[in-house]
Design a protein around this motif. Structure first.
Motif, PDB file in Angstrom:
ATOM      1  N   THR A 120       0.852  -1.187   0.000  1.00  0.00           N
ATOM      2  CA  THR A 120       0.000   0.000   0.000  1.00  0.00           C
ATOM      3  C   THR A 120       0.888   1.237   0.000  1.00  0.00           C
ATOM      4  O   THR A 120       1.996   1.235   0.529  1.00  0.00           O
ATOM      5  CB  THR A 120      -0.922   0.063   1.227  1.00  0.00           C
ATOM      6  N   ARG A 167       0.911   5.564   0.729  1.00  0.00           N
ATOM      7  CA  ARG A 167       0.213   6.578   1.499  1.00  0.00           C
ATOM      8  C   ARG A 167       0.872   7.937   1.310  1.00  0.00           C
ATOM      9  O   ARG A 167       2.079   8.046   1.104  1.00  0.00           O
ATOM     10  CB  ARG A 167       0.220   6.225   3.003  1.00  0.00           C
ATOM     11  N   SER A 179      -2.777  14.170   5.977  1.00  0.00           N
ATOM     12  CA  SER A 179      -4.084  14.507   5.428  1.00  0.00           C
ATOM     13  C   SER A 179      -4.207  16.006   5.212  1.00  0.00           C
ATOM     14  O   SER A 179      -3.588  16.811   5.919  1.00  0.00           O
ATOM     15  CB  SER A 179      -5.198  14.040   6.371  1.00  0.00           C
ATOM     16  N   ASP A 231      -9.516   9.791   6.530  1.00  0.00           N
ATOM     17  CA  ASP A 231      -8.243  10.471   6.323  1.00  0.00           C
ATOM     18  C   ASP A 231      -8.181  11.167   4.969  1.00  0.00           C
ATOM     19  O   ASP A 231      -7.300  11.983   4.743  1.00  0.00           O
ATOM     20  CB  ASP A 231      -7.088   9.467   6.418  1.00  0.00           C
ATOM     21  N   TYR A 239      -4.315  11.236   1.447  1.00  0.00           N
ATOM     22  CA  TYR A 239      -3.520  10.338   2.288  1.00  0.00           C
ATOM     23  C   TYR A 239      -3.536   8.910   1.752  1.00  0.00           C
ATOM     24  O   TYR A 239      -2.497   8.246   1.689  1.00  0.00           O
ATOM     25  CB  TYR A 239      -4.039  10.348   3.724  1.00  0.00           C
ATOM     26  N   SER A 240      -4.695   8.413   1.338  1.00  0.00           N
ATOM     27  CA  SER A 240      -4.778   7.012   0.899  1.00  0.00           C
ATOM     28  C   SER A 240      -4.215   6.803  -0.499  1.00  0.00           C
ATOM     29  O   SER A 240      -3.852   5.679  -0.867  1.00  0.00           O
ATOM     30  CB  SER A 240      -6.231   6.529   0.925  1.00  0.00           C
ATOM     31  N   TYR A 295       6.564  10.591   0.732  1.00  0.00           N
ATOM     32  CA  TYR A 295       5.476   9.642   0.619  1.00  0.00           C
ATOM     33  C   TYR A 295       5.819   8.417   1.468  1.00  0.00           C
ATOM     34  O   TYR A 295       6.960   8.221   1.886  1.00  0.00           O
ATOM     35  CB  TYR A 295       5.284   9.203  -0.845  1.00  0.00           C
TER      36      TYR A 295
END
Length: 852
Positions: free
Chosen positions: A228, A230, A234, A304, A308-309, A334
């Motif tokens: 993942t 991110r 945020s 968030d 952010y995601s 990042y």
């Protein structure tokens, strides 16, 4: 060969005799499904591969102000920044990540000896570029990839809007997209070698579906389970007074320094609103304002934000640059994580080939349970409420944090709660001590789906906070029963207090169980009708499934099932005791049966031909569809009836708790799925309920209060594959021709593993609309648009109070609406300004992401 004729050639043996599901060679592939990541947010323009090349073009940027729209020419410059690994780096990246994973687990393993309760971590931080190098090293199997493309097209043919997406209505703000045609182009890119890495294919396919802006349409590959990406933090979008256009802040900066914090003016050198508008374009909401809202953190409900995601994508580099109003520029890292769980982990993964074999082809995540069949496959011993459809309607399957409790002083009044029994738990919490807040009695169902508040110091206003129409816990029980009981308790308390005003807060509501949407509407308007019409695409495979459902759930078989339910109860109709009845129940709840549907005249379609048609859509698209129908909520295929139907038919005599002019509908535009069904019931049956939408693009134009997917039913790929298997097992083909016919038309197992896949199965339609255009393409602006102020962002109780005073009283800190207005003491006039011309702020910046 048409579907019904084809099935008539299949075995006509009694389906009871064939009740055991027989394996068929064409269906023998492993159950599989799909996962996600990654693509640079920046990439070269089409047909370009030169790193570091600069491209320019002149564009006109429209700026909409209260004085009108002005156009200013501007030259935008774009420099390719996509990162392509060198062979040495990507050949070793997976081994490096696997070693980091093993090292982290060894630390925790050593602790287990002394502390058996040690909780293993589920992720290890890695460098984003290292994670991308590993993913980039996954080889592409051309034959399997082409097999996937061919196979997934049979699932996508069930997407209800597939033809409308080719030529969407002009006011829908939807870019044209030919799903099947784009799939064919994707296949050509694979054949030619233009797409030569598996992760490039995953990203291209995922972006293709995201361009449809339909939260019911999506596909998530297994890769997302192990990697993942991110953002560094945020962001939030805040106006000083809820009316002035907002600025973009780092969330922690604003929380620590208030409006003294320096706001962001540029991201990686581009104007902040331009960068974010393009980034937001991959959101799942139909409304661009709702997609823009989703970029930012949200306190209610907790989120968030996608900045952010990152939508799970690789950002193309390790850092991002932000420039602030004080002229300072800072570089931020990042983040990326190697993840694992009980089904998939990094053990034994040293190369991209290992990843391909152990992860890409791994079917471990295939969904065994079907939302279609929930509540009828194996009934629980205690009441387990489900919707009449037994199906979830969700905007996004990803979990979000529950709405945070309002902070303040705990209440001390006496708790009045129903007493739980040995089979039924406590369904409602009323003024329960653990709920810490400052606004008086609070009502919540046992699953925390809704919360009821009373603003004692603000015009006797009550608030229903509805962040979803389903529980966060996939295994939650008593959802409808608890929801129903909590509403009844809340409205009874409102009557006791004399509360006259109601705010319905659906911010962040991505949908859930359809029955809960109907339940809320019927408790608000007990004597009012509740009609919600839909249709499906009537293509070859849908006709096959409908024909099979008709033969299984004939009128006679359905009548016998209803008699059985009435005699033994739905909770006792399980597969072991009544296998034939179970099969009928599954057929009825599949969505392809006419047995629990009503036409626009309130009658059940008399036969299969009447129900499935197919009917030609006239004038707008080249498509065939089913009859326009709605769900018969009196049908007994559920364990708890919706108020006003079935065993609760007498509920229609209950007093209406609030006048419609005393109801305010509050949204952030992300209202989707079941939430849109509820909102449509309000609009069609209770015209002129006032609406407020929060946030959105800083353009001071009107914005849709219902901007998520308007589809009225989602079907997962697991649902569709299960229908295929049921057809083959109950009506096995007798000739090679018949078998080939099924192979060519119905969905089969896919070669790649996946976490989740779904399509929108039903279009919601207004019967009075002569064009019968799906509501997915209808964006209707709210009466009043406001932005988030600092306190409105952090304190929902404050926001509710100020909205109440703005609508029904005096003294609101909001001087008015940023766009539109609320009629004092009256319902909505139904008039709002037209939506301004949609502007392409910087489509050029990330244009490659718009095409596969």
């Amino acid at each position: 060969m048409r579907a019904r004729a084809a099935l008539q050639l299949l075995s006509a043996a009694n389906f009871v005799a064939a009740i055991s599901f027989l394996p068929v060679a064409a269906f023998a592939q492993a159950d599989t499904t799909t996962a996600v990541p990654i693509q640079a947010f920046y990439s070269a323009p089409p047909n370009s591969s030169t790193s570091g090349t600069t491209y320019s073009r002149d564009v006109n940027i429209n700026a909409t102000t209260r004085a009108g729209t002005v156009t200013a020419p501007r030259t935008l410059t774009y420099t390719q920044t996509e990162y392509t690994p060198n062979p040495t780096a990507f050949r070793t990246a997976c081994a490096e990540i696997s070693s980091s994973y093993a090292s982290r687990l060894s630390v925790y393993s050593s602790r287990v000896a002394t502390d058996p309760d040690t909780i293993y971590p589920t992720r290890v931080p890695v460098r984003p570029r290292e994670a991308w190098d590993c993913l980039y090293s996954i080889p592409l199997d051309r034959d399997l990839t082409l097999e996937f493309i061919s196979g997934v097209a049979k699932y996508l043919q069930f997407q209800s809007t597939i033809e409308y997406l080719k030529n969407p209505p002009a006011n829908s703000l939807q870019d044209p997209i030919d799903i099947i045609g784009s799939l064919e182009k994707l296949a050509d890119q694979v054949r030619s070698g233009e797409i030569a890495h598996h992760i490039r294919f995953e990203n291209a396919f995922r972006k293709l579906l995201q361009r449809c802006h339909d939260g019911h349409l999506g596909f998530t590959f297994n890769s997302a389970s192990l990697v993942t990406f991110r953002g560094p933090f945020s962001l939030i979008s805040i106006s000083p007074d809820a009316v002035e256009k907002p600025k973009v802040y780092v969330e922690t900066d604003l929380m620590e320094n208030g409006l003294n914090a320096s706001y962001i003016t540029r991201i990686d050198g581009y104007e902040v609103e331009a960068w974010l508008a393009e980034f937001a374009d991959f959101g799942s909401s139909q409304s661009p304002d709702a997609r823009y809202n989703a970029v930012f953190a949200n306190r209610d409900p907790g989120s968030d934000g996608t900045f952010y995601s990152l939508y799970g994508w690789y950002p193309g580099k390790n850092t991002i640059s932000l420039t602030y109003a004080n002229a300072s520029t800072h570089e931020y890292d990042y983040r990326a994580y190697a993840r694992w769980n009980s089904a998939l982990n990094w053990t034994g993964i040293r190369t991209g080939s290992d990843f391909y074999q152990k992860v890409v082809l791994n079917p471990a995540y295939f969904q065994v349970s079907s939302s279609d069949e929930e509540g009828v496959v194996e009934a629980a011993p205690a009441p387990e409420p489900t919707s009449n459809e037994n199906v979830y309607h969700v905007h996004d399957k990803k979990k979000v944090r529950k709405r945070q409790m309002r902070t303040g002083i705990a209440t001390t009044t006496t708790s009045t709660r129903p007493s739980p029994t040995s089979t039924i738990p406590q369904l409602v919490y009323f003024n329960y001590p653990y709920m810490q807040h400052r606004v008086g009695p609070y009502v919540q169902d046992l699953n925390g789906i809704i919360g009821g508040y009373f603003l004692n110091d603000t015009l006797d206003t009550a608030v229903l906070d509805i962040s979803s129409f389903s529980a966060d816990d996939d295994d939650a029980e008593f959802q409808l029963a608890g929801f129903q009981a909590a509403l009844s308790t809340f409205f009874a308390e409102a009557r006791r207090r004399g509360s006259k005003k109601l705010i319905l807060d659906v911010r962040g509501n991505g949908g859930g169980l359809v029955a809960l949407g109907f339940e809320l509407y019927k408790q608000l308007f007990p004597s009012a009708p509740a009609h919600s019409f839909y249709r499906i695409r009537a293509h070859e495979a849908a006709e096959i499934f409908a024909t099979a459902a008709e033969q299984i759930a004939s009128d006679k078989a359905t009548e016998e099932l209803v008699e059985l339910i009435e005699s033994v109860g739905i909770e006792n109709v399980d597969g072991d005791a009544y296998p034939e009845a179970l099969e009928v129940a599954l057929a009825i709840s599949s969505g392809f049966s006419r047995q629990n549907t009503l036409d626009v005249d309130g009658k059940k379609p008399e036969d299969l031909e009447t129900f499935i048609g197919p009917y030609n859509v006239s004038g707008l698209v080249n498509d065939t569809v089913s009859l326009l129908v709605e769900t018969d909520l009196n049908f007994p295929l559920q364990e708890t009836d919706v108020s006003g139907f079935g065993t609760r038919a007498n509920f229609t005599s209950t007093p209406q708790p609030f006048k419609k002019e005393d109801i305010l509908f509050l949204s952030d535009g992300t209202c989707a799925s079941t939430c849109t069904i509820f909102a449509e019931l309000l609009k069609r049956e209770q015209a002129n309920i006032s609406t407020v939408v929060m946030g959105g693009r800083p353009n001071d134009g009107p914005s849709a209060h219902v901007g998520g997917t308007h589809g009225s039913r989602v079907l997962t790929y697991a649902n569709l594959l299960r229908n295929s298997r049921r057809v083959v097992s109950l009506f096995p083909p007798e000739t090679d021709e018949q078998e080939q016919y099924l192979i060519n038309n119905i969905p089969l197992a896919l070669p790649f593993g996946f976490l989740y896949g779904a399509i929108n199965f039903r279009d919601a339609i207004r019967p009075e609309d002569e064009t019968a255009t799906p509501l997915q393409f209808a964006l209707e602006p709210a009466d009043c648009r406001l932005y988030f102020s600092p306190i409105g962002f952090t304190d929902s109780v404050y926001l509710w109070g100020e909205l109440s005073k703005l609508k029904w009283g005096t003294g609101s800190s909001f001087e008015g609406c940023a766009v539109g207005g609320l009629q004092k003491g009256e319902g909505s006039t139904g008039f709002v300004p037209d939506d301004p011309e949609t502007v392409e702020i910087v489509n050029y910046i990330l244009q490659p992401l718009r095409s596969p």
